[in-house]
Design a protein around this motif. Structure first.
Motif, PDB file in Angstrom:
ATOM      1  N   VAL A 318      44.593  28.525  46.675  1.00 27.90           N
ATOM      2  CA  VAL A 318      44.992  30.011  47.053  1.00 27.90           C
ATOM      3  C   VAL A 318      45.975  30.048  45.952  1.00 27.90           C
ATOM      4  N   PHE A 319      46.252  31.340  45.448  1.00 27.83           N
ATOM      5  CA  PHE A 319      47.108  31.802  44.816  1.00 27.83           C
ATOM      6  C   PHE A 319      48.340  31.660  45.384  1.00 27.83           C
ATOM      7  N   ASP A 320      49.463  31.959  44.600  1.00 26.97           N
ATOM      8  CA  ASP A 320      51.003  32.056  45.032  1.00 26.97           C
ATOM      9  C   ASP A 320      50.777  33.260  45.523  1.00 26.97           C
ATOM     10  N   GLU A 321      51.771  33.517  47.234  1.00 29.24           N
ATOM     11  CA  GLU A 321      51.903  34.606  47.698  1.00 29.24           C
ATOM     12  C   GLU A 321      52.165  36.116  46.457  1.00 29.24           C
ATOM     13  N   ARG A 322      52.604  35.665  45.422  1.00 30.55           N
ATOM     14  CA  ARG A 322      53.031  37.130  44.247  1.00 30.55           C
ATOM     15  C   ARG A 322      52.265  37.942  44.041  1.00 30.55           C
ATOM     16  N   TYR A 323      50.996  36.581  43.742  1.00 31.39           N
ATOM     17  CA  TYR A 323      49.766  37.522  42.812  1.00 31.39           C
ATOM     18  C   TYR A 323      48.414  38.195  44.194  1.00 31.39           C
ATOM     19  N   ALA A 324      48.814  39.763  43.742  1.00 32.73           N
ATOM     20  CA  ALA A 324      48.247  40.854  44.826  1.00 32.73           C
ATOM     21  C   ALA A 324      46.814  40.630  44.740  1.00 32.73           C
ATOM     22  N   GLU A 325      45.638  41.396  45.180  1.00 35.59           N
ATOM     23  CA  GLU A 325      44.582  40.592  45.632  1.00 35.59           C
ATOM     24  C   GLU A 325      43.776  41.743  43.767  1.00 35.59           C
ATOM     25  N   ALA A 326      44.639  42.611  44.007  1.00 31.27           N
ATOM     26  CA  ALA A 326      43.891  43.253  42.304  1.00 31.27           C
ATOM     27  C   ALA A 326      44.342  41.969  41.195  1.00 31.27           C
ATOM     28  N   GLN A 327      45.264  41.342  41.439  1.00 27.60           N
ATOM     29  CA  GLN A 327      45.915  40.415  40.133  1.00 27.60           C
ATOM     30  C   GLN A 327      44.730  39.658  39.999  1.00 27.60           C
ATOM     31  N   ASP A 329      41.871  39.613  41.410  1.00 30.10           N
ATOM     32  CA  ASP A 329      40.784  40.078  41.748  1.00 30.10           C
ATOM     33  C   ASP A 329      40.335  39.823  39.956  1.00 30.10           C
ATOM     34  N   ALA A 330      41.387  40.308  39.166  1.00 26.16           N
ATOM     35  CA  ALA A 330      41.391  40.224  37.132  1.00 26.16           C
ATOM     36  C   ALA A 330      41.356  38.875  36.904  1.00 26.16           C
ATOM     37  N   PHE A 331      41.377  38.106  37.586  1.00 32.47           N
ATOM     38  CA  PHE A 331      41.558  36.111  37.317  1.00 32.47           C
ATOM     39  C   PHE A 331      40.184  35.932  37.019  1.00 32.47           C
ATOM     40  N   VAL A 332      39.442  36.732  38.225  1.00 34.76           N
ATOM     41  CA  VAL A 332      37.872  36.167  38.669  1.00 34.76           C
ATOM     42  C   VAL A 332      37.015  36.988  37.366  1.00 34.76           C
ATOM     43  N   ASP A 333      37.821  38.633  37.191  1.00 29.66           N
ATOM     44  CA  ASP A 333      37.128  39.406  36.222  1.00 29.66           C
ATOM     45  C   ASP A 333      36.787  38.569  34.748  1.00 29.66           C
ATOM     46  N   ALA A 334      38.243  38.012  34.317  1.00 28.47           N
ATOM     47  CA  ALA A 334      38.906  37.159  33.064  1.00 28.47           C
ATOM     48  C   ALA A 334      37.402  35.744  33.226  1.00 28.47           C
ATOM     49  N   LEU A 335      37.318  34.960  33.378  1.00 30.78           N
ATOM     50  CA  LEU A 335      36.745  33.923  33.658  1.00 30.78           C
ATOM     51  C   LEU A 335      35.231  34.462  32.590  1.00 30.78           C
ATOM     52  N   ARG A 336      35.108  33.588  31.930  1.00 28.30           N
ATOM     53  CA  ARG A 336      33.742  33.938  31.133  1.00 28.30           C
ATOM     54  C   ARG A 336      32.763  32.281  31.223  1.00 28.30           C
ATOM     55  N   LEU A 337      33.427  31.422  31.372  1.00 30.10           N
ATOM     56  CA  LEU A 337      32.189  30.696  31.952  1.00 30.10           C
ATOM     57  C   LEU A 337      32.269  30.075  33.531  1.00 30.10           C
ATOM     58  N   PHE A 338      33.017  30.429  34.142  1.00 31.06           N
ATOM     59  CA  PHE A 338      32.527  30.845  35.176  1.00 31.06           C
ATOM     60  C   PHE A 338      32.261  32.539  35.655  1.00 31.06           C
ATOM     61  N   LYS A 339      31.090  32.598  36.081  1.00 33.08           N
ATOM     62  CA  LYS A 339      30.114  33.243  36.696  1.00 33.08           C
ATOM     63  C   LYS A 339      30.136  33.923  37.416  1.00 33.08           C
ATOM     64  N   ILE A 340      30.909  35.403  38.393  1.00 33.40           N
ATOM     65  CA  ILE A 340      30.546  36.230  39.669  1.00 33.40           C
ATOM     66  C   ILE A 340      29.279  35.540  40.785  1.00 33.40           C
ATOM     67  N   GLY A 341      29.448  34.594  41.475  1.00 32.48           N
ATOM     68  CA  GLY A 341      28.125  34.922  42.424  1.00 32.48           C
ATOM     69  C   GLY A 341      28.452  33.483  43.406  1.00 32.48           C
ATOM     70  N   LEU A 390      44.160  32.934  33.755  1.00 33.08           N
ATOM     71  CA  LEU A 390      45.752  33.239  34.783  1.00 33.08           C
ATOM     72  C   LEU A 390      46.618  34.443  33.477  1.00 33.08           C
ATOM     73  N   GLN A 391      45.922  33.672  32.148  1.00 30.83           N
ATOM     74  CA  GLN A 391      47.016  34.679  31.477  1.00 30.83           C
ATOM     75  C   GLN A 391      46.893  36.082  31.551  1.00 30.83           C
ATOM     76  N   VAL A 392      45.540  36.728  32.047  1.00 34.25           N
ATOM     77  CA  VAL A 392      44.922  38.074  32.340  1.00 34.25           C
ATOM     78  C   VAL A 392      45.175  38.365  33.045  1.00 34.25           C
ATOM     79  N   MET A 393      45.725  37.692  34.674  1.00 32.08           N
ATOM     80  CA  MET A 393      46.142  37.984  36.038  1.00 32.08           C
ATOM     81  C   MET A 393      47.555  38.345  35.345  1.00 32.08           C
ATOM     82  N   LYS A 394      47.904  37.770  34.973  1.00 33.02           N
ATOM     83  CA  LYS A 394      49.908  37.386  34.342  1.00 33.02           C
ATOM     84  C   LYS A 394      50.601  38.564  34.198  1.00 33.02           C
ATOM     85  N   ALA A 395      49.674  39.197  33.270  1.00 33.50           N
ATOM     86  CA  ALA A 395      49.646  40.265  32.495  1.00 33.50           C
ATOM     87  C   ALA A 395      49.198  41.643  33.001  1.00 33.50           C
ATOM     88  N   GLN A 396      48.730  41.404  34.085  1.00 37.37           N
ATOM     89  CA  GLN A 396      48.608  43.002  35.036  1.00 37.37           C
ATOM     90  C   GLN A 396      49.661  43.066  35.968  1.00 37.37           C
TER      91      GLN A 396
END
Ligand SMILES: *Cc1c(COP(=O)(O)O)cnc(C)c1O
Length: 396
Positions: A318-327, A329-341, A390-396
């Motif tokens: 569970v992420f800290d509540e200061r990170y919104a869903e769009a952020q 989601d950007a974390f999930v999209d930015a993962l390279r080895l972890f695939k979405i499925g 996480l870095q990509v997420m925080k840059a959002q």
């Protein structure tokens, strides 16, 4: 009929017989719809139910019987039935044990398609499915009605990962059974693969496994199983299996058989890697809670420590509540080895975001939830992947 067959018939009836005495480690793959009988008497005397003989492909072949026997052994049971998916195994238990007028209890964190099945039974089949707090423990006794026939458990529950007190639930149900009620406890034991939680030793009557996960290990097959220690109970489920026509293909059964020798080594590797990554995530300021049964953040952690000997590779954060869903989601999209499925148990790491607030009654907190399945990649590479995301997420 002359001894000389036409070419057309020869194509079907060959005289060749391969030499006997072939030995090899893998169980042979038997493909068959039709099973042959030596004569009419043999056909009339065969019983498909006790697995002492073969009658029709749908009722079993040496390949499926072998897989069933091996799964029963692994789980510490005596009887096993295969189904064409984990969900089909769940429905086979329900339809074998429930009829119109009956009641079934499901944990609030149950695998969602099982919840959906419960809703369907309620809506269209005259059965009531009620949902209980997965941490209810002995309190389940107060929910049991005279018409309650089945209590489903899942350890830990899907996505939110609460670990239920299975022995306490089983004790309350057993007390009812001892006073004459037809009632049983079933567990969806997929997370522990039957390795980290010995369900029958804790009082469970019926074990269900999604073999799609660790047993197969290949992300390439769908299958499920039900195991019991009770011949009368499996007979009721077997009638549903037969009436529904739940056959499994020989090649699929073989794929699962092929996964078994390495299952514990894989499971232990998933476990060690998941705990390492979960511990790293626990130290990160972006993460509010690590919902892994081996960590104190996870409801039911003490129960896990008492009853389990290990953990699977699946957990949630569970992420800290200061990170919104769009952020996130950007974390999930930015993962390279972890695939979405969906699904898990294979060599590849996977990741799924869930809108947990709408999924659980009484869920506290507004932080975004993401479920991780830790595969068999090098854990440090997975940590590096999460760190860059996480870095990509925080840059959002
Ligand atoms: C995957 C899964 C199932 C269903 O298995 P399928 O083979 O995908 O139908 C059931 N329960 C749990 C906990 C699962 O993770």
């Amino acid at each position: 009929m002359s001894d000389r067959k036409s070419l057309q018939t020869t194509l079907i009836h060959s005289d060749y017989k391969a030499p006997e005495g072939f030995g090899a480690f893998p169980a042979p793959i038997h493909h068959a719809s039709t099973v042959l009988f030596k004569n009419v008497a043999a056909m009339r005397s065969r019983n498909w139910q006790d697995k002492s003989a073969y009658t029709y492909g749908l009722h079993g072949t040496p390949t499926t019987f072998t897989l069933e026997a091996r799964l029963a052994e692994i789980e510490g049971g005596t009887h096993c039935l295969l189904a064409p998916s984990g969900l089909a195994a769940i429905s086979m238990v329900d339809l074998g044990l429930l009829k119109s007028g009956d009641d079934v209890l499901l944990p609030d964190n149950v695998y969602n398609p099982n919840r959906e099945l419960g809703r369907w039974l309620t809506q269209d089949f005259g059965i009531t499915a009620r949902f209980y707090d997965p941490l209810i423990g002995a309190g389940i006794g107060e929910l049991l009605q005279p018409n309650t026939r089945l209590v489903w458990t899942e350890a830990p529950g899907s996505v939110s990962m609460e670990v239920p007190d299975i022995p306490a639930i089983c004790k309350a149900v057993r007390a009812r059974r001892e006073s004459g009620q037809d009632i049983h406890v079933a567990i969806d034991n997929t997370w522990s693969a039957g390795i980290a939680f010995r369900a029958f030793d804790h009082g469970v009557d019926i074990v269900m496994q999604a073999l799609t996960k660790y047993q197969s290990g290949g992300s390439d097959v769908l299958m499920g199983a039900v195991v019991t220690r009770d011949a009368a109970l499996i007979h009721r489920i077997e009638m549903a299996h037969m009436r529904l026509g739940y056959g499994v293909g020989a090649d699929d059964a073989y794929l699962v058989l092929r996964g078994l020798p390495s299952m514990k080594l894989r499971f232990d590797a998933h476990d060690a890697a998941a705990r390492k990554i979960a511990a790293w995530l626990k130290s990160r300021p972006e993460i509010e809670r690590v919902l892994h049964p081996a960590f104190e953040d996870c409801p039911g952690h003490e129960t896990w420590k008492r009853d389990f000997t290990g953990a699977g590779g699946l957990f949630s954060i569970v992420f800290d509540e200061r990170y919104a869903e769009a952020q996130t989601d950007a974390f999930v999209d930015a993962l390279r080895l972890f695939k979405i499925g969906f699904s898990w148990g294979g060599a590849n790491s996977l990741c799924v975001p869930y809108r947990i607030q709408g999924m659980r009654r009484g869920w506290n907190g507004t932080g975004q939830l993401v479920r991780l399945n830790i595969g068999l990649e090098e854990p440090d590479d997975l940590i590096a992947d999460i760190e860059q995301a996480l870095q990509v997420m925080k840059a959002q």
